[in-house]
Design a protein around this motif. Structure first.
Motif, PDB file in Angstrom:
ATOM      1  N   LEU A   1      13.847  14.217   6.471  1.00  0.00           N
ATOM      2  CA  LEU A   1      14.204  13.622   5.177  1.00  0.00           C
ATOM      3  C   LEU A   1      13.453  12.325   4.901  1.00  0.00           C
ATOM      4  O   LEU A   1      13.208  11.987   3.734  1.00  0.00           O
ATOM      5  CB  LEU A   1      15.711  13.375   5.122  1.00  0.00           C
ATOM      6  CG  LEU A   1      16.593  14.624   5.213  1.00  0.00           C
ATOM      7  CD1 LEU A   1      18.058  14.230   5.225  1.00  0.00           C
ATOM      8  CD2 LEU A   1      16.301  15.575   4.069  1.00  0.00           C
ATOM      9  N   ASP A   2      13.101  11.564   5.941  1.00  0.00           N
ATOM     10  CA  ASP A   2      12.412  10.288   5.741  1.00  0.00           C
ATOM     11  C   ASP A   2      11.157  10.405   4.883  1.00  0.00           C
ATOM     12  O   ASP A   2      10.983   9.627   3.935  1.00  0.00           O
ATOM     13  CB  ASP A   2      12.061   9.659   7.100  1.00  0.00           C
ATOM     14  CG  ASP A   2      13.194   8.792   7.626  1.00  0.00           C
ATOM     15  OD1 ASP A   2      14.106   8.466   6.839  1.00  0.00           O
ATOM     16  OD2 ASP A   2      13.171   8.438   8.811  1.00  0.00           O
ATOM     17  N   PRO A   3      10.230  11.320   5.180  1.00  0.00           N
ATOM     18  CA  PRO A   3       8.996  11.353   4.365  1.00  0.00           C
ATOM     19  C   PRO A   3       9.241  11.707   2.911  1.00  0.00           C
ATOM     20  O   PRO A   3       8.506  11.254   2.031  1.00  0.00           O
ATOM     21  CB  PRO A   3       8.143  12.420   5.067  1.00  0.00           C
ATOM     22  CG  PRO A   3       9.109  13.253   5.823  1.00  0.00           C
ATOM     23  CD  PRO A   3      10.181  12.315   6.264  1.00  0.00           C
ATOM     24  N   TRP A   4      10.277  12.497   2.623  1.00  0.00           N
ATOM     25  CA  TRP A   4      10.521  12.887   1.237  1.00  0.00           C
ATOM     26  C   TRP A   4      11.046  11.736   0.408  1.00  0.00           C
ATOM     27  O   TRP A   4      10.991  11.800  -0.829  1.00  0.00           O
ATOM     28  CB  TRP A   4      11.482  14.071   1.190  1.00  0.00           C
ATOM     29  CG  TRP A   4      10.829  15.332   1.667  1.00  0.00           C
ATOM     30  CD1 TRP A   4      10.994  15.940   2.875  1.00  0.00           C
ATOM     31  CD2 TRP A   4       9.865  16.119   0.965  1.00  0.00           C
ATOM     32  NE1 TRP A   4      10.213  17.054   2.964  1.00  0.00           N
ATOM     33  CE2 TRP A   4       9.501  17.195   1.805  1.00  0.00           C
ATOM     34  CE3 TRP A   4       9.285  16.012  -0.295  1.00  0.00           C
ATOM     35  CZ2 TRP A   4       8.579  18.153   1.419  1.00  0.00           C
ATOM     36  CZ3 TRP A   4       8.365  16.967  -0.683  1.00  0.00           C
ATOM     37  CH2 TRP A   4       8.018  18.031   0.167  1.00  0.00           C
ATOM     38  N   VAL A   5      11.561  10.699   1.047  1.00  0.00           N
ATOM     39  CA  VAL A   5      11.974   9.521   0.298  1.00  0.00           C
ATOM     40  C   VAL A   5      10.783   8.911  -0.422  1.00  0.00           C
ATOM     41  O   VAL A   5      10.842   8.579  -1.613  1.00  0.00           O
ATOM     42  CB  VAL A   5      12.634   8.487   1.237  1.00  0.00           C
ATOM     43  CG1 VAL A   5      12.848   7.158   0.522  1.00  0.00           C
ATOM     44  CG2 VAL A   5      13.953   9.015   1.763  1.00  0.00           C
TER      45      VAL A   5
END
Length: 379
Positions: free
Chosen positions: A304-308
């Motif tokens: 989920l981190d990169p999609w932020v």
């Protein structure tokens, strides 16, 4: 996984002897169960999705780094280090788990001296703590950038940011190597596809379990505290009436991304960290099913981190909603009550005490215009 499989996994073909390596002293492979193909599919899809997401985010970050101004590059360096760390964590640990589910290799034959198991345990701890500590470091950098903007020079942020990233990696690496020095120990974990430190209430194992849990929880707490202060300060600045103040659109964007990273990390990691601390302090048996559940829950953080950053950028949000405007004027327009409430506080904080006293003195010395009627001119 059925209860029968869980029970049979505790029975190993090789009995425990005095010559049993430390990492196999609790659970010694091979285990008497048949791994399902679903485990291989799940691990492969999970790892592929995570690595590809982080690669996309890294490409977007590199393009943004080339065209952004210097004062925003420090935050992009932090984001880039977070993306690289998440991608490497998924690649290293995921490749081991996938290889086990595909080949069903025997750990004791492949790794009789526990070197491979220790490597995976170190990787699990290192790549687990790094995102949480990097989140705290990013919150600290934004806190200094918003609340102490004049304390930074134009040449220092990049070197200082790289030093902070290297320091985070060094601290996480030192913690991960503590079990090799006798503080804690890495062991084979159920269902035999991974290694992790021994979560126990005995001696050094308890100390390392609490250390891992407390470092993670403290990183989340520091992020929450500093981000809260930064958001309040940023609202005061954005809602001020000083027209000469520079635009803070990019800082609003960075704070939105940082808050989302903090929220995702808290939701994904807090259950596992609390579970580890509770198990170490209670002295009860380790509940394998809960450990696997919370561990998979924490692993979603790396996806989920990169999609932020991929989704929550001004360019993307404006394409989704062309009316969206994160500028200072739009915030004042949308929230006039906040603007009226915070105007005096923001202006007062931007002036020094001498300037505020002088302004107050000038306001008291101004005489109101006279309302009396002028006498007619003399003939």
């Amino acid at each position: 996984m059925t209860p029968h499989q869980v029970n049979t996994m505790n029975t190993s073909v090789h009995p425990f002897t005095n010559d049993t390596p430390l990492c196999y002293s609790l659970n010694s492979p091979p285990f008497k169960y048949q791994p399902t193909i679903a485990s291989a599919y799940f691990s492969s899809i999970f790892t592929t999705l995570g690595v590809s997401s982080n690669l996309i985010a890294f490409v977007v970050l590199v393009k943004s780094f080339r065209r952004t101004h210097s004062r925003s590059r420090s935050f992009l360096i932090f984001l880039g280090s977070l993306v690289v760390t998440d991608a490497m964590g998924l690649l290293v640990t995921g490749s081991i788990v996938i290889s086990f589910h595909v080949t069903h290799f025997n750990w004791r034959q492949l790794d009789p001296k526990c070197h491979f198991c220790n490597f995976m345990g170190i990787s699990m701890v290192f790549y687990g703590l790094c995102p949480l500590m990097l989140g705290a470091a990013m919150a600290m950098e934004r806190f200094m950038g918003i609340n102490r903007p004049f304390a930074r020079t134009t040449n220092m942020p990049k070197r200082r940011t790289i030093s902070m990233v290297l320091m985070v990696w060094l601290i996480a690496g030192c913690i991960a190597f503590l079990p090799l020095a006798g503080i804690g120990s890495y062991h084979m974990q159920m269902p035999g596809s991974w290694c992790f430190f021994n979560i126990s209430s005995e001696g050094n194992n308890m100390a390392f379990s609490l250390l891992f849990s407390l470092v993670g929880l403290m990183s989340i707490a520091v992020s929450f505290l500093l981000n809260t202060v930064s958001v309040v300060t940023l609202i005061k600045v954005c809602c001020g009436q000083d027209r000469t103040q520079r635009s803070r659109d990019h800082e609003v964007e960075m704070m939105v991304q940082l808050i989302l990273i903090m929220v995702i990390a808290s939701i994904c990691w807090c259950p596992l960290l609390v579970f580890i601390a509770q198990t170490a302090l209670s002295g009860g048996p380790l509940r394998i099913k809960l450990l696997l559940l919370w561990l998979r829950f924490a692993s979603f953080n790396q996806i989920l981190d990169p999609w932020v950053y991929i989704l929550f950028r001004r360019a993307v949000l404006k394409k989704i909603n062309p009316r969206l405007n994160l500028s200072r004027s739009s915030i004042v327009t949308m929230y006039p009550s906040i603007s009226k409430t915070l105007t005096r506080a923001s202006l007062g904080s931007s002036r020094g005490p001498d300037e505020a006293a002088e302004a107050q003195k000038r306001s008291t010395n101004v005489t109101p215009p006279s309302t009396s009627k002028r006498p007619p001119p003399s003939a």
